[in-house]
Design a protein around this motif. Structure first.
Motif, mmCIF file in Angstrom:
data_model
loop_
_atom_site.group_PDB
_atom_site.id
_atom_site.type_symbol
_atom_site.label_atom_id
_atom_site.label_comp_id
_atom_site.label_asym_id
_atom_site.label_seq_id
_atom_site.Cartn_x
_atom_site.Cartn_y
_atom_site.Cartn_z
ATOM 1 N N THR A 1 30.335 13.525 -3.825
ATOM 2 C CA THR A 1 30.191 14.023 -5.196
ATOM 3 C C THR A 1 31.530 14.400 -5.804
ATOM 4 O O THR A 1 31.794 14.113 -6.978
ATOM 5 C CB THR A 1 29.232 15.231 -5.213
ATOM 6 O OG1 THR A 1 27.957 14.824 -4.710
ATOM 7 C CG2 THR A 1 29.066 15.788 -6.618
ATOM 8 N N ARG B 1 23.213 7.126 -6.155
ATOM 9 C CA ARG B 1 23.804 7.029 -7.494
ATOM 10 C C ARG B 1 25.310 7.252 -7.450
ATOM 11 O O ARG B 1 26.076 6.532 -8.107
ATOM 12 C CB ARG B 1 23.128 8.050 -8.416
ATOM 13 C CG ARG B 1 23.479 7.911 -9.882
ATOM 14 C CD ARG B 1 22.582 8.803 -10.737
ATOM 15 N NE ARG B 1 22.724 10.211 -10.385
ATOM 16 C CZ ARG B 1 21.910 11.183 -10.812
ATOM 17 N NH1 ARG B 1 20.906 10.905 -11.609
ATOM 18 N NH2 ARG B 1 22.100 12.426 -10.456
ATOM 19 N N SER C 1 33.340 11.265 -6.793
ATOM 20 C CA SER C 1 32.670 10.699 -7.968
ATOM 21 C C SER C 1 33.130 11.391 -9.249
ATOM 22 O O SER C 1 33.414 10.740 -10.260
ATOM 23 C CB SER C 1 31.148 10.835 -7.800
ATOM 24 O OG SER C 1 30.487 10.816 -9.039
ATOM 25 N N GLN C 2 33.234 12.696 -9.187
ATOM 26 C CA GLN C 2 33.559 13.454 -10.388
ATOM 27 C C GLN C 2 35.057 13.422 -10.735
ATOM 28 O O GLN C 2 35.474 13.926 -11.775
ATOM 29 C CB GLN C 2 33.080 14.898 -10.246
ATOM 30 C CG GLN C 2 31.568 15.011 -10.057
ATOM 31 C CD GLN C 2 30.789 14.649 -11.314
ATOM 32 O OE1 GLN C 2 30.622 15.446 -12.217
ATOM 33 N NE2 GLN C 2 30.329 13.398 -11.386
ATOM 34 N N LEU C 3 35.864 12.818 -9.871
ATOM 35 C CA LEU C 3 37.291 12.648 -10.157
ATOM 36 C C LEU C 3 37.608 11.281 -10.751
ATOM 37 O O LEU C 3 38.694 11.081 -11.309
ATOM 38 C CB LEU C 3 38.108 12.773 -8.865
ATOM 39 C CG LEU C 3 38.066 14.079 -8.106
ATOM 40 C CD1 LEU C 3 38.956 13.983 -6.878
ATOM 41 C CD2 LEU C 3 38.502 15.218 -9.004
ATOM 42 N N LEU C 4 36.681 10.348 -10.625
ATOM 43 C CA LEU C 4 36.988 8.965 -11.029
ATOM 44 C C LEU C 4 37.277 8.889 -12.518
ATOM 45 O O LEU C 4 36.506 9.379 -13.342
ATOM 46 C CB LEU C 4 35.821 8.042 -10.667
ATOM 47 C CG LEU C 4 35.502 7.923 -9.176
ATOM 48 C CD1 LEU C 4 34.338 6.963 -8.975
ATOM 49 C CD2 LEU C 4 36.717 7.479 -8.391
ATOM 50 N N GLY C 5 38.384 8.266 -12.856
ATOM 51 C CA GLY C 5 38.754 8.114 -14.253
ATOM 52 C C GLY C 5 39.440 9.318 -14.850
ATOM 53 O O GLY C 5 39.802 9.297 -16.022
ATOM 54 N N ASN D 1 33.770 1.356 -9.161
ATOM 55 C CA ASN D 1 35.066 1.641 -9.796
ATOM 56 C C ASN D 1 36.091 0.591 -9.373
ATOM 57 O O ASN D 1 36.318 0.382 -8.174
ATOM 58 C CB ASN D 1 35.517 3.044 -9.379
ATOM 59 C CG ASN D 1 36.787 3.477 -10.073
ATOM 60 O OD1 ASN D 1 37.876 3.070 -9.683
ATOM 61 N ND2 ASN D 1 36.645 4.275 -11.112
ATOM 62 N N PHE E 1 26.888 4.192 -6.049
ATOM 63 C CA PHE E 1 26.977 3.195 -7.126
ATOM 64 C C PHE E 1 28.233 3.459 -7.951
ATOM 65 O O PHE E 1 29.020 2.550 -8.237
ATOM 66 C CB PHE E 1 25.736 3.262 -8.028
ATOM 67 C CG PHE E 1 25.976 2.813 -9.453
ATOM 68 C CD1 PHE E 1 26.127 1.474 -9.746
ATOM 69 C CD2 PHE E 1 26.073 3.740 -10.486
ATOM 70 C CE1 PHE E 1 26.374 1.050 -11.054
ATOM 71 C CE2 PHE E 1 26.322 3.335 -11.789
ATOM 72 C CZ PHE E 1 26.476 1.986 -12.083
ATOM 73 N N HIS E 2 28.401 4.711 -8.346
ATOM 74 C CA HIS E 2 29.527 5.090 -9.204
ATOM 75 C C HIS E 2 30.863 4.811 -8.510
ATOM 76 O O HIS E 2 31.766 4.197 -9.079
ATOM 77 C CB HIS E 2 29.384 6.574 -9.548
ATOM 78 C CG HIS E 2 30.386 7.075 -10.524
ATOM 79 N ND1 HIS E 2 30.897 8.350 -10.467
ATOM 80 C CD2 HIS E 2 30.989 6.493 -11.576
ATOM 81 C CE1 HIS E 2 31.760 8.519 -11.454
ATOM 82 N NE2 HIS E 2 31.825 7.415 -12.143
#
Lengths: 284, 284
Positions: free
Chosen positions: A175, A208, A178-182, A216, A211-212
């Motif tokens: 998680t 999910r 995921s929340q750091l991507l981009g 990337n 997936f995220h």
């Protein structure tokens, strides 16, 4: 005794710990290193409270910068995870100097946001591994001792056993990554073995988030994915139909990322140390 | 009666619904439109079960493509959310033809992954709004009737009242949008008012997801953010110290995205219809 004293600075970029936990940590460290050569230096910010956080963003950032830039300290050890490192990571990195860059750093879970930002900024001494708060888990002394073995003696027996010399690696909570991507915290993980672990997330959320992550374009340049433990998964209603390994294999296959098997990390007392970057044969 | 019959195709790209819900939906629609000009066409896939999902990925994708490409249907209405649209969205978009492109589409929550992919692909008839399953909420007939009012008559009284003619907008669940960022499903939201809502997420997760969303360079090109309802927020331990509006304002200020106030959408029976793209004064 001839071995140098090791002074470990401790701050809490997310949630707070109690003074009692710090006291217990000091006592445990003294028992593990009776020669007195290990000193745990808790920044008072560890015990601050500001809603969810161990002090507001300014306090948490300032404490971490002060600790990291202190030339009399050898390492920065994160007190615990929780949530909050992403809020201060950019401010912290902008405030660090060469003393910070030469230190060892250790933590995981929410602290992964901070490690990501530091790795992106070129820091070399970073590792995923147990934190002070792990002492409060049942059997947590083993995790605590493993962390110190790495920070004090770079003891290779603390390392995640699947790490290969010369192979770059990076380890994250699913998680958190995921929340750091981009965001400005996302590090370049090209050619790294990406090790992932999770705790307390439903299977559909793990699916999910994978997936995220695997969708990337930058993550698709990793050398492969290894899956640590996904623990305390709440019951899925209805049953998800696949376990975490099946899900991880699925997203690896779909994204063209090599599946490299399991890893010995997780939100538990067996959590091993996994340095960011390359593990060299002569790291001891 | 003089008005054309409206045939609405229904599929479930995430979780399933029961045949009983479909029967109730048909009866409710018949009551709302006693002239019989509204027909709800449930694809049998809506009732399929494959672990967490309303059928496996192949079945869900095929059912949605079949429904969307059926020239005798006027609209695609998503049966419910749950989880699973992101797994099939790319396959679905690749399989759609001009009949799909001319339809109206309606859904929210997990279905936002599908709407995102369609919007990215240039589809014009997309809207966030109530789904069939909302009929099962207490007082859900109002949400159900609002959705049909939009799909059948493009009734502007169904619309989110803060939408402005000529101003592009897009509406997402916070977590769903977060998990699309950086994937092939992320649409270009430059110059859009971005409307966000959430359900059943802790405050610290809402904060983290808004860090993620507002830190994204492409999202920073939106015209501003409006916040719908964030409902059923589980207790934060300790108390987070800020509510959802304070958190959204904080991330808007920090990221330089204009804060544009609240919006009348959410996971509830008051959820309004919010089209993707531009609402024109003569849309009726």
């Amino acid at each position: 005794m001839g071995r140098a004293r090791v002074r470990i600075g401790i701050t809490a970029p997310g949630g707070r710990i109690t003074p009692e936990t710090a006291e217990r940590a000091r006592a445990t460290a003294a028992g593990l290193y009776p020669d007195g050569r290990v000193e745990l230096v808790f920044h008072p910010q560890c015990f601050a409270a500001h809603g969810h956080f161990a002090g507001d963003d300014d306090l948490r950032a300032a404490a971490l910068i002060e600790t990291a830039n202190d030339p009399t300290l050898d390492a920065v050890w994160f007190a615990r995870g929780g949530y909050g490192a992403c809020r201060v990571a950019e401010t912290v990195v902008a405030g660090l100097d060469e003393a910070a860059r030469s230190k060892m750093w250790l933590g995981y879970s929410d602290a992964g946001s901070m490690l990501a930002a530091l790795y992106r900024a070129g820091f070399a001494g970073l590792a995923h591994g147990p934190m002070v708060q792990d002492l409060c888990r049942e059997g947590g002394e083993a995790a605590f001792a493993r962390a110190l073995a790495w920070l004090v003696d770079r003891d290779r027996s603390a390392l995640e056993p699947g790490l290969r010399p010369g192979q770059k690696a990076a380890t994250f909570n699913i998680t958190i990554l995921s929340q750091l991507l981009g965001t400005p915290l996302q590090p370049d993980l090209s050619d790294h073995v990406l090790i992932l672990e999770e705790v307390s997330e439903h299977m559909y959320r793990i699916d999910r988030a994978l997936f995220h992550i695997t969708s990337n374009p930058d993550i698709r340049r990793v050398a492969g994915i290894r899956l640590g433990r996904c623990s305390l998964i709440p019951p899925n209603e209805p049953d998800f139909g696949q376990d975490e390994e099946a899900v991880a294999r699925y997203w690896c296959e779909r994204s063209g990322i090599p599946w490299l098997g399991r890893a010995d990390v997780g939100h538990d007392v067996d959590n091993r140390v996994a340095p960011f970057g390359t593990v060299t044969p002569d790291a001891t």
